[in-house]
Design an enzyme around this catalytic site. Structure first.
Site, PDB file in Angstrom:
ATOM      1  N   TYR A   1     -14.010 -80.498 -10.474  1.00  0.00           N
ATOM      2  CA  TYR A   1     -12.669 -78.858 -10.533  1.00  0.00           C
ATOM      3  C   TYR A   1     -12.252 -79.152 -11.457  1.00  0.00           C
ATOM      4  CZ  TYR A   1     -14.900 -77.878  -5.671  1.00  0.00           C
ATOM      5  OH  TYR A   1     -15.691 -77.527  -4.541  1.00  0.00           O
TER       6      TYR A   1
ATOM      7  N   GLY B   1     -16.352 -58.064  -0.029  1.00  0.00           N
ATOM      8  CA  GLY B   1     -16.959 -57.402  -0.669  1.00  0.00           C
ATOM      9  C   GLY B   1     -17.166 -56.129  -0.454  1.00  0.00           C
TER      10      GLY B   1
ATOM     11  N   LEU C   1     -14.804 -66.001   1.759  1.00  0.00           N
ATOM     12  CA  LEU C   1     -14.032 -65.001   1.945  1.00  0.00           C
ATOM     13  C   LEU C   1     -14.779 -63.705   1.397  1.00  0.00           C
ATOM     14  CD1 LEU C   1      -9.975 -66.139   2.076  1.00  0.00           C
ATOM     15  CD2 LEU C   1     -11.551 -65.793   3.561  1.00  0.00           C
TER      16      LEU C   1
END
Length: 287
Positions: A66, A216, A213
């Site tokens: 990351y 859509g 999460l």
């Protein structure tokens, strides 16, 4: 008004030993665009991490890739010296060639190098949970997991996890060493890892859904998430998290955000109590 904390999500013992609140936090969104480079406002990233800890989050998921090498230093800056209840789960096995570019490398020497670097960067003597970020198809799985086992045997890693694996790969790995966690893509709109989740539940393996999460079209006006959220005075994202927490007792969602406000909203999802009808309505929203 009482502040809802992650305590309301309940507890889970990872590998029967690491006690965490079930609603955690994922650090991927604290990096730059494309998970590449530092955030535009590092001080804000630190505030988000500290607020998460204040709100009872005890499981922080991160990875050497990351940034790369951006999220781990932010965790150390924000939370070290770490409270004894904080569990930092990091990952090794993906390399970066630029924004949104990821290539698996599972050679034992590389995994060992990344473990050593995470130990140094996080400022810990032992990594609580080290996860194989991806299985490298060019390297035998037993060599990859075997190296993590060697690091565990040496006391540098406490528990071992996997990411984006099949049931067969989990069982291959378990033949080598106990597997504490599995981190696969899973959310209300994408349940392609249902068989993996069920397998983890049967064996009390922590299941850490990444991208929890993704809602859509379900969250659009008139959709099932939006309608139910309105009735419950909640947000669609909160409902998606509450559904995950209800889906399985081994589920440990790790929603990430770079906003303190969104963090507080996500954590508040731990206080939502869905009825069986609510769960059925959400579950049936995606065939």
């Amino acid at each position: 008004m009482t502040t809802v904390t992650a305590d309301a999500s309940g507890r889970f013992e990872i590998d029967g030993a690491l006690g965490v609140n079930r609603l955690g936090y994922g650090t991927m969104q604290l990096t730059g665009r494309g998970v590449w480079g530092p955030p535009a406002d590092p001080d804000n990233a630190v505030r988000v991490l500290r607020r998460a800890a204040e709100l009872g989050v005890t499981l922080f998921d991160t990875a050497d890739s990351y940034g790369p090498m951006v999220a781990e230093p932010l965790l150390r800056r924000a939370l070290a010296p770490y409270d004894e209840d904080i569990v930092i789960a990091t990952k090794a096995g993906l390399t970066r060639q630029g924004p949104d570019q990821w290539t698996p490398v599972g050679r034992p020497a590389y995994l060992r190098q990344q473990c050593e670097m995470s130990l140094r960067i996080l400022g810990v003597e032992r990594i609580a949970l080290l996860q194989l970020h991806r299985v490298d198809p060019q390297v035998p799985l037993e060599d990859q997991v075997g190296e993590l086992k060697a690091l565990k045997d040496e006391g540098k890693v406490a528990h071992i996890g996997l990411s984006e694996v099949t049931v067969h790969q989990i069982e291959q790995a378990r033949a080598i060493t106990p597997i504490a966690s599995v981190q696969n893509l899973y959310n209300l709109a994408n349940r392609s890892a249902e068989d993996v989740l069920d397998h983890c539940e049967r064996h009390r393996i922590a299941f850490i859904p990444w991208f929890p999460l993704a809602t859509g079209s379900l969250a659009k006006a008139g959709g099932p998430l939006a309608d139910l959220a309105s009735r419950m005075s909640a947000t669609p994202s909160q409902l998606a998290l509450a559904w995950l927490l209800r889906r399985s007792p081994v589920m440990l969602p790790i929603p990430g955000t770079s906003s303190v406000e969104h963090l507080e909203q996500n954590v508040a999802a731990a206080g939502l109590r869905l009825s069986d009808d609510d769960v059925a309505e959400l579950t049936s929203a995606v065939a």
